[in-house]
Design a protein around this motif. Structure first.
Motif, PDB file in Angstrom:
ATOM      1  N   ALA A 103       0.688  -1.488  -0.295  1.00  0.00           N
ATOM      2  CA  ALA A 103       0.324   0.128   0.184  1.00  0.00           C
ATOM      3  C   ALA A 103       0.799   1.699  -0.016  1.00  0.00           C
ATOM      4  O   ALA A 103       0.334   2.194  -0.450  1.00  0.00           O
ATOM      5  N   GLU A 104       2.356   1.233   0.726  1.00  0.00           N
ATOM      6  CA  GLU A 104       2.928   2.093   0.682  1.00  0.00           C
ATOM      7  C   GLU A 104       4.543   2.531  -0.666  1.00  0.00           C
ATOM      8  O   GLU A 104       4.529   3.920  -1.192  1.00  0.00           O
ATOM      9  N   VAL A 105       3.459   1.736  -1.817  1.00  0.00           N
ATOM     10  CA  VAL A 105       4.516   1.413  -3.158  1.00  0.00           C
ATOM     11  C   VAL A 105       3.749   2.559  -4.102  1.00  0.00           C
ATOM     12  O   VAL A 105       2.752   2.700  -4.841  1.00  0.00           O
ATOM     13  N   ALA A 106       4.265   3.337  -4.771  1.00  0.00           N
ATOM     14  CA  ALA A 106       3.323   4.386  -5.495  1.00  0.00           C
ATOM     15  C   ALA A 106       3.965   3.411  -7.195  1.00  0.00           C
ATOM     16  O   ALA A 106       4.470   2.406  -6.965  1.00  0.00           O
ATOM     17  N   GLY A 107       2.679   3.806  -8.267  1.00  0.00           N
ATOM     18  CA  GLY A 107       3.290   3.153  -8.886  1.00  0.00           C
ATOM     19  C   GLY A 107       4.331   3.112 -10.728  1.00  0.00           C
ATOM     20  O   GLY A 107       5.082   4.541  -9.824  1.00  0.00           O
ATOM     21  N   GLY A 108       3.759   3.016 -11.617  1.00  0.00           N
ATOM     22  CA  GLY A 108       4.429   3.757 -12.577  1.00  0.00           C
ATOM     23  C   GLY A 108       5.356   2.624 -13.258  1.00  0.00           C
ATOM     24  O   GLY A 108       6.923   2.747 -13.798  1.00  0.00           O
ATOM     25  N   TYR A 109       5.479   1.221 -12.678  1.00  0.00           N
ATOM     26  CA  TYR A 109       6.177   0.140 -13.210  1.00  0.00           C
ATOM     27  C   TYR A 109       5.875  -0.438 -14.043  1.00  0.00           C
ATOM     28  O   TYR A 109       4.909  -0.596 -14.490  1.00  0.00           O
ATOM     29  N   ASP A 145      -6.531 -11.118  -2.962  1.00  0.00           N
ATOM     30  CA  ASP A 145      -7.813 -10.007  -3.091  1.00  0.00           C
ATOM     31  C   ASP A 145      -7.124  -8.997  -3.431  1.00  0.00           C
ATOM     32  O   ASP A 145      -7.373  -7.921  -4.426  1.00  0.00           O
ATOM     33  N   PRO A 146      -6.973  -8.286  -2.469  1.00  0.00           N
ATOM     34  CA  PRO A 146      -6.009  -6.538  -2.832  1.00  0.00           C
ATOM     35  C   PRO A 146      -4.992  -6.015  -3.880  1.00  0.00           C
ATOM     36  O   PRO A 146      -5.392  -5.163  -4.096  1.00  0.00           O
ATOM     37  N   LEU A 147      -4.813  -7.512  -3.477  1.00  0.00           N
ATOM     38  CA  LEU A 147      -3.146  -7.309  -4.791  1.00  0.00           C
ATOM     39  C   LEU A 147      -3.531  -7.026  -6.123  1.00  0.00           C
ATOM     40  O   LEU A 147      -3.456  -6.429  -6.608  1.00  0.00           O
TER      41      LEU A 147
END
Length: 229
Positions: A103-109, A145-147
């Motif tokens: 939940a703490e990870v920013a996106g864009g990968y 599920d959340p992933l």
């Protein structure tokens, strides 16, 4: 390498010794299958890669060895993060490992590799200690599920997710959840393996919950690819 290190020779893309502290999830058949899928994908050269639930950092190291230019490894375990750092540092690879939740990870990968906890367990409570590396609630989907729901937020417009888990935790549900999140999905790898120590110890519960047949002592590991672009 110390006595806590284990060598994995010629196991798919895992053909290098791995330093692992006690209590850190060891590379197993699911790790190897996901590493092979990453090699076959392939990971684009110079790609920005996230290794979620990194454990010993094997998949982060694999991604860097395959040509990724910027690899982030994340785990809630301090020991796991230390192992990932050491396994990458010893090879001079572009891997940054830090402790935290997804939940703490920013996106864009460009690529997300995920071998999350997926073993069904009787208790719905969040596990502590080494069990949190595999226990995932009564149906094994407490993390899946959340992933699946947040996977698009981790990817850039052309990115893709490679997710491995057991059929015991309902692969069809993962496919449906990823499609519902707007991703294009396909199964890219599958392998039948005998139960490992955790699944063997949990066999009676799995039978009682109807998750495996009585007497069944094998599982099908599946790698799902989910594309945003």
């Amino acid at each position: 390498m110390t006595a806590t290190a284990a060598a994995y020779a010629s196991v798919g893309a895992i053909d290098f010794p791995v330093f692992r502290l006690p209590g850190v999830y060891p590379p197993q058949a699911d790790t190897a299958l996901l590493a092979e899928a990453a090699a076959s994908a392939p990971i684009p050269r110079g790609a920005r890669v996230l290794d979620a639930y990194t454990g010993s950092g094997v998949l982060a190291v694999t991604a860097a060895r395959l040509g990724a230019g910027d690899v982030t490894a994340v785990d809630v375990s301090r020991r796991a993060v230390l192992c990932a750092r050491l396994n990458a540092w010893g090879r001079g690879l572009p891997v940054r490992a830090w402790r935290g939740s997804l939940a703490e990870v920013a996106g864009g990968y460009d690529v997300v590799l995920a071998n999350p906890p997926y073993v069904p367990c009787p208790s719905p409570a969040v596990p502590a200690g080494r069990e949190r590396a595999w226990d995932a609630g009564p149906d094994g989907r407490a993390v899946l599920d959340p992933l699946c729901a947040t996977a698009p937020d981790l990817l850039n417009d052309k990115g893709f997710l490679l997710l491995v888990h057991s059929h015991v935790s309902d692969v069809d549900q993962s496919l449906a959840a990823l499609r519902a999140a707007g991703l294009s999905v396909t199964v890219v790898a599958r392998r039948r393996v005998p139960f490992g120590p955790v699944m063997r110890a949990r066999a009676a519960y799995l039978e009682a919950a109807g998750l495996v047949r009585r007497g069944q002592r094998h599982e099908d590991l599946v790698v799902i690819r989910a594309d945003r672009g």
